[in-house]
Write an enzyme that holds these catalytic residues in place. Structure first.
Site, PDB file in Angstrom:
ATOM      1  N   ASP A  39       3.577  30.299  21.566  1.00 59.52           N
ATOM      2  CA  ASP A  39       4.726  29.500  21.147  1.00 59.52           C
ATOM      3  C   ASP A  39       6.004  30.331  21.323  1.00 59.52           C
ATOM      4  OD1 ASP A  39       5.039  26.823  19.092  1.00 59.52           O
ATOM      5  OD2 ASP A  39       6.744  28.203  19.215  1.00 59.52           O
ATOM      6  N   ILE A  40       7.056  29.693  21.765  1.00 63.65           N
ATOM      7  CA  ILE A  40       8.320  30.389  22.023  1.00 63.65           C
ATOM      8  C   ILE A  40       8.996  30.827  20.724  1.00 63.65           C
ATOM      9  CG2 ILE A  40       9.922  28.424  22.009  1.00 63.65           C
ATOM     10  CD1 ILE A  40      10.981  29.469  24.721  1.00 63.65           C
ATOM     11  N   ASN A  97       0.651  18.294  14.842  1.00 62.12           N
ATOM     12  CA  ASN A  97       1.643  17.370  14.291  1.00 62.12           C
ATOM     13  C   ASN A  97       1.605  16.081  15.105  1.00 62.12           C
ATOM     14  OD1 ASN A  97       2.660  19.209  12.353  1.00 62.12           O
ATOM     15  ND2 ASN A  97       3.801  20.262  13.967  1.00 62.12           N
ATOM     16  N   GLY A 103       6.156  15.557  12.035  1.00 65.55           N
ATOM     17  CA  GLY A 103       7.091  16.583  12.514  1.00 65.55           C
ATOM     18  C   GLY A 103       6.874  16.965  13.969  1.00 65.55           C
ATOM     19  N   GLN A 104       6.293  16.058  14.753  1.00 65.48           N
ATOM     20  CA  GLN A 104       6.046  16.372  16.167  1.00 65.48           C
ATOM     21  C   GLN A 104       7.351  16.357  16.946  1.00 65.48           C
ATOM     22  OE1 GLN A 104       3.270  13.734  18.124  1.00 65.48           O
ATOM     23  NE2 GLN A 104       3.306  14.917  20.023  1.00 65.48           N
ATOM     24  N   HIS A 110      -0.526  18.880  21.335  1.00 64.75           N
ATOM     25  CA  HIS A 110      -0.737  20.332  21.270  1.00 64.75           C
ATOM     26  C   HIS A 110      -1.347  20.688  19.931  1.00 64.75           C
ATOM     27  CE1 HIS A 110       3.395  19.257  20.195  1.00 64.75           C
ATOM     28  NE2 HIS A 110       3.388  20.234  19.303  1.00 64.75           N
ATOM     29  N   HIS A 112      -1.596  23.738  17.378  1.00 66.20           N
ATOM     30  CA  HIS A 112      -1.060  25.049  17.010  1.00 66.20           C
ATOM     31  C   HIS A 112      -2.219  25.894  16.491  1.00 66.20           C
ATOM     32  CE1 HIS A 112       3.325  23.859  16.789  1.00 66.20           C
ATOM     33  NE2 HIS A 112       2.777  22.665  16.623  1.00 66.20           N
TER      34      HIS A 112
HETATM   35  P1  5GP Z   1       5.701  20.381  17.278  1.00 70.91           P
HETATM   36  O1  5GP Z   1       6.782  20.379  16.247  1.00 70.91           O
HETATM   37  O2  5GP Z   1       5.931  19.348  18.350  1.00 70.91           O
HETATM   38  O3  5GP Z   1       4.329  20.295  16.679  1.00 70.91           O
HETATM   39  O4  5GP Z   1       5.736  21.810  17.944  1.00 70.91           O
HETATM   40  C1  5GP Z   1       6.355  22.099  19.154  1.00 70.91           C
HETATM   41  C2  5GP Z   1       6.266  23.593  19.358  1.00 70.91           C
HETATM   42  O5  5GP Z   1       6.603  23.864  20.683  1.00 70.91           O
HETATM   43  C3  5GP Z   1       7.218  24.395  18.456  1.00 70.91           C
HETATM   44  O6  5GP Z   1       6.462  25.310  17.676  1.00 70.91           O
HETATM   45  C4  5GP Z   1       8.141  25.081  19.465  1.00 70.91           C
HETATM   46  O7  5GP Z   1       8.503  26.391  19.075  1.00 70.91           O
HETATM   47  C5  5GP Z   1       7.314  25.076  20.737  1.00 70.91           C
HETATM   48  N1  5GP Z   1       8.099  25.046  21.962  1.00 70.91           N
HETATM   49  C6  5GP Z   1       9.152  24.208  22.227  1.00 70.91           C
HETATM   50  N2  5GP Z   1       9.617  24.453  23.467  1.00 70.91           N
HETATM   51  C7  5GP Z   1       8.848  25.440  23.981  1.00 70.91           C
HETATM   52  C8  5GP Z   1       8.858  26.120  25.259  1.00 70.91           C
HETATM   53  O8  5GP Z   1       9.658  25.858  26.138  1.00 70.91           O
HETATM   54  N3  5GP Z   1       7.916  27.085  25.432  1.00 70.91           N
HETATM   55  C9  5GP Z   1       6.995  27.401  24.469  1.00 70.91           C
HETATM   56  N4  5GP Z   1       6.130  28.376  24.756  1.00 70.91           N
HETATM   57  N5  5GP Z   1       6.967  26.785  23.276  1.00 70.91           N
HETATM   58  C10 5GP Z   1       7.882  25.811  23.033  1.00 70.91           C
END
Ligand code: 5GP
Length: 126
Positions: A39-40, A97, A103-104, A110, A112
């Site tokens: 994750d970034i 999520n 909170g997606q 994906h 986590h």
């Molecule tokens: P969500 O809130 O959709 O469950 O999580 C999305 C996740 O994607 C977040 O933890 C966010 O830090 C990660 N993320 C968003 N953009 C990027 C990206 O460009 N590269 C990577 N490696 N992770 C990302």
């Protein structure tokens, strides 16, 4: 197929672009069914995302429409990544999520994978 009020799959979402190699990612593992990458913006010492290669917005449409092979391949990949990273003995948390209340942010399914410290209670306060 779209289910549960999710919009149609957006081929320009950030994870679709990572899958196509248009955006770099720190890859952990890849196979026929899945890609795992860091994750970034990590929320734990280890924070890896595992995504299916298919065009699924969320757990809702994946669970409803993916083939048995896709589901097995993806779920096995999550476990394999955790094992590869040596996380089974200390333990880890997986989380997906889904939608607004979940909170997606990125509309490609994906999981986590969090690890590297004691992770506390399941759901933090608001
Ligand atoms: P969500 O809130 O959709 O469950 O999580 C999305 C996740 O994607 C977040 O933890 C966010 O830090 C990660 N993320 C968003 N953009 C990027 C990206 O460009 N590269 C990577 N490696 N992770 C990302």
């Amino acid at each position: 197929m779209t289910v549960s009020g999710m919009p149609p799959y957006d081929d320009n979402n950030i994870f679709a672009r990572i899958l196509r190699g248009e955006i770099p990612a720190k890859k952990v593992r890849e196979d026929e069914w899945s890609l795992a990458f860091h994750d970034i913006n990590p929320q734990a010492p280890t924070h890896v995302l595992v995504i299916p290669k298919g065009r699924y917005c969320s757990f809702a449409d994946f669970s409803a429409t993916a083939s048995a092979d896709e589901i097995a391949g993806f779920i096995r990949a999550v476990g394999t990544v955790a094992r590869m990273l040596g996380l089974e003995a200390p333990g880890y948390r997986i989380l997906a999520n889904m939608g607004d209340h979940g909170g997606q942010e990125v509309p490609h399914l994906h999981i986590h994978l969090f690890a590297g410290r004691s992770l506390g209670r399941m759901i933090p306060g608001p």
